[in-house]
Scaffold this active site. Structure first.
Site, mmCIF file in Angstrom:
data_model
loop_
_atom_site.group_PDB
_atom_site.id
_atom_site.type_symbol
_atom_site.label_atom_id
_atom_site.label_comp_id
_atom_site.label_asym_id
_atom_site.label_seq_id
_atom_site.Cartn_x
_atom_site.Cartn_y
_atom_site.Cartn_z
ATOM 1 N N GLN A 1 0.886 -1.177 0.000
ATOM 2 C CA GLN A 1 0.000 0.000 0.000
ATOM 3 C C GLN A 1 0.921 1.225 0.000
ATOM 4 O O GLN A 1 1.150 1.863 1.029
ATOM 5 C CB GLN A 1 -0.914 -0.035 1.247
ATOM 6 C CG GLN A 1 -1.910 1.123 1.333
ATOM 7 C CD GLN A 1 -3.056 1.036 0.341
ATOM 8 O OE1 GLN A 1 -3.374 -0.039 -0.169
ATOM 9 N NE2 GLN A 1 -3.678 2.162 0.032
ATOM 10 N N LYS B 1 -1.309 -10.102 -16.803
ATOM 11 C CA LYS B 1 -2.255 -10.423 -15.716
ATOM 12 C C LYS B 1 -3.234 -9.273 -15.518
ATOM 13 O O LYS B 1 -2.866 -8.111 -15.628
ATOM 14 C CB LYS B 1 -1.442 -10.642 -14.440
ATOM 15 C CG LYS B 1 -2.245 -10.903 -13.190
ATOM 16 C CD LYS B 1 -1.342 -11.204 -12.001
ATOM 17 C CE LYS B 1 -1.000 -9.980 -11.202
ATOM 18 N NZ LYS B 1 -0.197 -10.274 -10.004
ATOM 19 N N ASP C 1 3.439 -11.662 -14.575
ATOM 20 C CA ASP C 1 2.932 -10.367 -15.042
ATOM 21 C C ASP C 1 4.107 -9.513 -15.505
ATOM 22 O O ASP C 1 5.269 -9.869 -15.291
ATOM 23 C CB ASP C 1 2.093 -9.653 -13.972
ATOM 24 C CG ASP C 1 2.838 -9.492 -12.655
ATOM 25 O OD1 ASP C 1 4.079 -9.428 -12.675
ATOM 26 O OD2 ASP C 1 2.173 -9.429 -11.607
ATOM 27 N N SER D 1 1.208 -14.361 -2.282
ATOM 28 C CA SER D 1 0.335 -14.014 -1.155
ATOM 29 C C SER D 1 -0.863 -14.964 -1.099
ATOM 30 O O SER D 1 -0.811 -16.003 -0.450
ATOM 31 C CB SER D 1 -0.098 -12.552 -1.279
ATOM 32 O OG SER D 1 -0.875 -12.185 -0.167
HETATM 33 C C1 R5P Z 1 1.847 -8.103 -7.629
HETATM 34 O O1 R5P Z 1 2.018 -7.337 -8.552
HETATM 35 C C2 R5P Z 1 2.933 -8.954 -7.052
HETATM 36 O O2 R5P Z 1 4.096 -8.934 -7.818
HETATM 37 C C3 R5P Z 1 2.461 -10.369 -6.870
HETATM 38 O O3 R5P Z 1 2.175 -10.915 -8.145
HETATM 39 C C4 R5P Z 1 1.233 -10.424 -6.011
HETATM 40 O O4 R5P Z 1 1.437 -9.724 -4.811
HETATM 41 C C5 R5P Z 1 0.876 -11.865 -5.710
HETATM 42 O O5 R5P Z 1 -0.303 -11.885 -5.005
HETATM 43 P P1 R5P Z 1 -1.256 -13.158 -4.968
HETATM 44 O O6 R5P Z 1 -0.419 -14.329 -4.545
HETATM 45 O O7 R5P Z 1 -2.297 -12.787 -3.949
HETATM 46 O O8 R5P Z 1 -1.838 -13.317 -6.326
#
Ligand code: R5P
Length: 293
Positions: free
Chosen positions: A92, A186, A163, A217
């Site tokens: 954030q 993505k 991504d 995450s």
């Molecule tokens: C986002 O741009 C980050 O690089 C990660 O791709 C993202 O934080 C991964 O989050 P999640 O595992 O919730 O998809």
């Protein structure tokens, strides 16, 4: 220099003290019946104290323990460096909608108010916003150590960035692993649902695809990328992340999508992953930040 390990140092305090040849102490934390914590620092053998405390789940407790520790050291006139391998709230980093707090700025203000003058962290989601802390900051890049670790375990790899944001990382990692790479596009909607739109080249057929990201995450990004890689003919899919947050049922989600191995670093404990220690990289950043004090 004196290394002071918090309760969320995940062993990095011990490794770093060995690498740097510095004395090591441990923060003592107790809990009052109402849940509040109390922190006591041991006797310190040097005025420059390096606190090692990651801020993984429970983030608020781990962060607050770090703030109390720094505050106690500030009262002892110590010169304080905070090593925060996983820096919570770093995603954030702006007000996406009017009225939202910029959480990472709040965290950095709290650290400074508690007496922290130098900061070391590992691969934050974006490094630019951390300039808010000031100049005494060193950012550890753990990509090379993780790439070498993963490279030893796969024989016919192909690196995939889930991504565009991870493309630079994937390029560098593929170079180190001497293999091909590709990246996906993505999209995440306002409810957090991830969809993969297209891929940018690369032949996935028969490859051991390893998806590299800075953070895993909820696992949604890797899940969708893994399904895509299999649909393109990948022989196997594994996932590698610098920070294995693994929120909710991320491990189950990855397993269901056919991800057979998870690789990561020890910025966050994760029993289900094959994890590499990055203390030497962190020790190098501590040396660097000590020079600019
Ligand atoms: C986002 O741009 C980050 O690089 C990660 O791709 C993202 O934080 C991964 O989050 P999640 O595992 O919730 O998809």
């Amino acid at each position: 220099m004196f290394i002071l390990g918090g309760t969320a140092s995940n062993g990095i305090d011990i490794h770093v003290s060995r690498v740097l040849g510095a004395d090591l102490g441990k923060v003592e934390t107790t809990k009052f019946p109402d849940g509040e914590i109390k922190v006591k620092v041991p006797e310190i053998s040097d005025n420059h104290v390096v606190i090692v405390q990651s801020t993984y789940y429970p983030q608020e407790k781990n962060l607050f323990e770090l703030l109390l520790t720094a505050h106690a050291l500030r009262d002892m006139n110590a010169d304080i460096t905070a090593v925060i391998p996983y820096l919570a709230y770093a995603r954030q980093n702006r007000s996406f909608y009017q009225g939202e707090a910029i959480s990472i700025n709040a965290v950095m203000d709290l650290l400074k108010a508690a007496g922290v003058t130098s900061l070391v962290t590992v691969n934050p989601h974006r490094s630019g916003p951390l300039r808010y802390f000031g100049s005494r900051i060193a950012i550890t890049n753990a990509e090379s150590t993780l790439a070498k670790w993963v490279g030893k375990k796969l024989s016919n790899p192909m690196v995939l960035a889930p991504d565009k944001g991870s493309l630079d990382m994937a390029k560098g990692v593929a170079e180190m692993m001497k293999c091909d790479y590709s990246y996906l596009e993505k999209h995440r909607d306002t409810y957090g649902t991830v969809s993969i739109r297209m891929t940018h080249g690369g032949n996935f057929k028969g490859k051991e695809v390893v998806i590299f990201d800075d953070i895993i995450s909820t696992g949604s990004t890797i899940e969708q990328a893994a399904r895509y890689a299999y649909s393109e003919g990948a022989a196997s899919v594994s996932a590698a992340g610098i920070h294995l947050v693994m929120a909710d049922d991320a491990v189950g989600k990855l397993k269901n999508a056919g991800v057979d191995r998870i690789f990561g670093t020890n910025t966050i404990p994760c029993e289900k992953a094959d994890v590499v220690d990055i203390s030497e990289d962190i020790a190098e950043s501590i040396r660097h930040v000590a020079e600019i004090r």
